[in-house]
Scaffold this motif. Structure first.
Motif, PDB file in Angstrom:
ATOM      1  N   PHE A  98       0.213   2.731  -4.863  1.00 25.61           N
ATOM      2  CA  PHE A  98      -0.068   1.989  -3.639  1.00 25.61           C
ATOM      3  C   PHE A  98      -1.245   1.026  -3.755  1.00 25.61           C
ATOM      4  CE2 PHE A  98       2.136   5.859  -2.250  1.00 25.61           C
ATOM      5  CZ  PHE A  98       3.178   5.286  -1.545  1.00 25.61           C
ATOM      6  N   LEU A  99      -1.820   0.896  -4.960  1.00 28.31           N
ATOM      7  CA  LEU A  99      -2.831  -0.143  -5.172  1.00 28.31           C
ATOM      8  C   LEU A  99      -2.218  -1.538  -5.188  1.00 28.31           C
ATOM      9  CD1 LEU A  99      -5.729  -1.049  -5.861  1.00 28.31           C
ATOM     10  CD2 LEU A  99      -5.211  -0.588  -8.270  1.00 28.31           C
ATOM     11  N   PRO A 100      -1.122  -1.768  -5.929  1.00 27.31           N
ATOM     12  CA  PRO A 100      -0.485  -3.086  -5.867  1.00 27.31           C
ATOM     13  C   PRO A 100       0.168  -3.311  -4.499  1.00 27.31           C
ATOM     14  CG  PRO A 100       0.237  -1.816  -7.793  1.00 27.31           C
ATOM     15  CD  PRO A 100      -0.448  -0.872  -6.867  1.00 27.31           C
ATOM     16  N   PRO A 101       0.371  -4.558  -4.114  1.00 26.59           N
ATOM     17  CA  PRO A 101       1.075  -4.825  -2.850  1.00 26.59           C
ATOM     18  C   PRO A 101       2.475  -4.206  -2.858  1.00 26.59           C
ATOM     19  CG  PRO A 101       0.008  -6.812  -3.661  1.00 26.59           C
ATOM     20  CD  PRO A 101      -0.106  -5.791  -4.759  1.00 26.59           C
ATOM     21  N   TYR A 151      -4.168   0.381  -0.432  1.00 32.17           N
ATOM     22  CA  TYR A 151      -5.462   0.792  -0.974  1.00 32.17           C
ATOM     23  C   TYR A 151      -6.587   0.249  -0.094  1.00 32.17           C
ATOM     24  CZ  TYR A 151      -9.006   1.966  -4.462  1.00 32.17           C
ATOM     25  OH  TYR A 151     -10.084   2.512  -5.113  1.00 32.17           O
ATOM     26  N   SER A 164      -1.049  -4.113   0.369  1.00 32.26           N
ATOM     27  CA  SER A 164      -1.531  -2.949  -0.363  1.00 32.26           C
ATOM     28  C   SER A 164      -2.116  -1.933   0.606  1.00 32.26           C
ATOM     29  CB  SER A 164      -2.604  -3.373  -1.377  1.00 32.26           C
ATOM     30  OG  SER A 164      -3.214  -2.234  -1.952  1.00 32.26           O
TER      31      SER A 164
END
Length: 575
Positions: free
Chosen positions: A424-427, A436, A434
């Protein structure tokens, strides 16, 4: 209801699902995959990936060559193994004493024995730090505290072993108590007729029968110790005793997401250690377990004339292990500054007023409350149809998924936090946003980790229900959603409530996930306690911890009152 079409399995079988079942199955499958299984699979793929130079499995090779990683692995094995011995001795002794003897106050003593499960590890560590430090409000007036200026003895590997042993002792206690519940009274009475006394019966009959549960509880305690973060963080970081969980935390804090691949290898080591312990636990149960003739269940021995002495001894032991540290924590929260003795002239509520006035701490309490309530509500909404489809409808897809749904709870929390960051860090696809740095990523991790806390008791209740009841509803024309809501949910209400409250009590003070996933604006209570202690503000940390414990005890009292007469077996201290 008309068929909505078959669902075909990989094995070639097709199952005809009726009513709203296909939609329920699809939604639950998507939920479990997205929140837990997909992130864990992504983490494993990252750990086995190449390094910056492109070497196959280069990240694992780098991890094996790292001196810091090898040291942290050795410390993790040493501390976890040592803590298991503490848990095994304390848990077995307390389970036998409280399970075999009819003593006054057994419910209260049982609650104290399992209280480490309800008290977060960082609060437990902080309480013992205040108890054993040079300025201990309990030991210093008695002349038993370390010399002023000396290092707290808990800031060491031995301190970590001791506290993790206490923290995970209830896992052994509950396992042995479950073994005692299966001992038939006829076996004990036959030994009594043969002239055996209480001690001999316990040593030669009861203990051998409980050996599989003792070892299974010990393996579970080892798995929990491997993934413990709060105690190694508060004791190991200042004591220069790194473990895998704290090494992951320090590397992520120091270098950020750029080292995700490297810490994924450390997380893989945690998975292997925890998985080996759980595999050994399953082997112990399968190989050492043996059937015992069913019959009237053995209740307890009479303590006779020794009852007052035995009860006093147990109260003293539980008081030292559980009550004294919390009393030291409260005393620290009630003095103006660390090191001052608590007297009528120094007693103050200023620390509580200070933390209550701090907007960040207030926000942390609100965040923790909202996150824990949302996790409990959503998990309950998912667990009810999930358990019904597994236990009542015996859906083959979800029966396979059922065992895998425990994975986010079984793996160490640090591992799950890393897995969630990776995914879930990347879009996100399609929406390009994202998670994050938002509260949503915390909620996703909580949902993955705490689902089994409500799913398992609801599933156990569903297994005990008469299948004819659901069949009658189906014959009457009720679809799947209606049968779940109108027939199953009311019957499962006590188990649902008990699991939901357990989630709230656990998630409210959660630290392991939150320490890696929080950001400005999404602070939680566990994070604030850890941060305040790291900053040296022990009195404020003690005040926040005391308020947090008050919330936990209030919830425990409410659920005890609600379930005491309706379903006492759902309460671990009354079951």
């Amino acid at each position: 209801m008309a068929d909505r079409g078959p669902l075909t399995l990989a094995a070639g079988r097709s199952i005809r699902l009726k009513g709203g079942e296909p939609m329920l199955v699809a939604l639950i499958l998507l939920y479990v995959l997205v929140t837990g299984l997909w992130p864990l699979a992504r983490l494993l793929a990252e750990a086995f990936g190449p390094d910056d130079s492109g070497r196959v499995m280069g990240l694992i090779r780098d991890g094996l060559e790292s001196r810091a990683a090898r040291r942290a692995l050795g410390n993790t094995l040493l501390a976890s193994g040592g803590s298991v011995l503490v848990s095994l001795v304390l848990g077995t002794f307390l389970a036998l004493a409280l399970g075999l003897l009819r003593l006054p106050g057994r419910v209260a003593m049982t609650f104290l024995a399992i209280s480490p499960l309800l008290i977060p590890s960082q609060i437990m560590a902080l309480a013992w730090i205040e108890l054993t430090g040079a300025s201990s409000p309990i030991l210093a007036p008695l002349g038993l505290a370390p010399a002023p200026g000396s290092t707290n003895p808990l800031y060491s590997g031995g301190g970590i072993v001791w506290l993790m042993g206490i923290e995970h002792m209830p896992l052994v206690f509950l396992a042995v108590r479950a073994g005692l519940a299966g001992i038939p009274a006829d076996l004990v009475e036959a030994a009594r007729v043969g002239g055996a006394g209480t001690l001999r019966i316990t040593t030669w009959i009861i203990l051998p029968l409980c050996l599989p549960q003792m070892l299974a509880g010990a393996m579970l305690a080892f798995s929990a110790a491997v993934g413990n973060f709060g105690i190694p963080a508060l004791l190991g970081i200042p004591g220069r005793f790194p473990m895998l969980t704290t090494l992951i935390y320090q590397r992520l804090n120091g270098f950020g997401p750029t080292v995700l691949g490297q810490v994924a290898v450390l997380a893989l080591a945690l998975i292997l250690l925890a998985g080996a312990a759980l595999l050994l636990r399953a082997t112990v149960i399968a190989r050492l377990g043996f059937p015992v003739a069913r019959g009237r269940r053995f209740t307890a021995f009479s303590a006779g004339r020794a009852e007052p002495a035995l009860a006093l001894g147990l109260w003293l032991l539980l008081g030292v292990l559980m009550i004294l540290p919390i009393a030291a924590l409260l005393a620290t929260a009630l003095v103006p500054a660390l090191g001052m003795r608590l007297t009528l002239s120094t007693l103050t509520l200023g620390n509580f007023a200070e933390v209550a006035a701090d907007p960040v701490i207030r926000r942390a309490f609100v965040n923790s409350l909202l996150l824990s309530l949302a996790t409990a509500l959503i998990s309950a909404l998912v667990a009810v149809p999930f358990a019904w489809l597994v236990a009542v409808r015996r859906n083959p897809v979800l029966r396979r998924l059922n065992a895998l749904s425990d994975a986010p709870f079984v793996v160490p929390g640090t591992v799950l936090a890393l897995a969630v960051i990776l995914v879930f860090l990347p879009p996100l696809p399609l929406i390009g946003v994202s998670l994050y740095g938002t509260a949503a990523i915390l909620l996703v991790a909580y949902l993955a980790r705490f689902l089994p806390l409500v799913l398992r008791p609801v599933e156990a209740l569903a297994q005990s229900l008469e299948p004819a009841l659901d069949e009658a509803g189906r014959i009457a024309g009720a679809g799947s959603p209606r049968r779940v809501l109108r027939l199953f949910a009311p019957l499962a209400a006590p188990a649902i409530m008990a699991g939901a409250v357990l989630i709230v009590m656990t998630a409210f003070n959660e630290l392991t996930l939150s320490s890696l996933l929080w950001s400005a604006g999404t602070e939680t209570v566990g994070v604030m306690i850890f941060a305040l202690q790291q900053q040296g503000n022990s009195t404020a940390a003690a005040a926040v911890s005391t308020l947090s414990l008050l919330v936990i005890l209030t919830l425990a009292a409410l659920v005890d009152r609600a379930a005491r007469h309706r379903a006492p077996e759902t309460l671990p201290w009354r079951g």
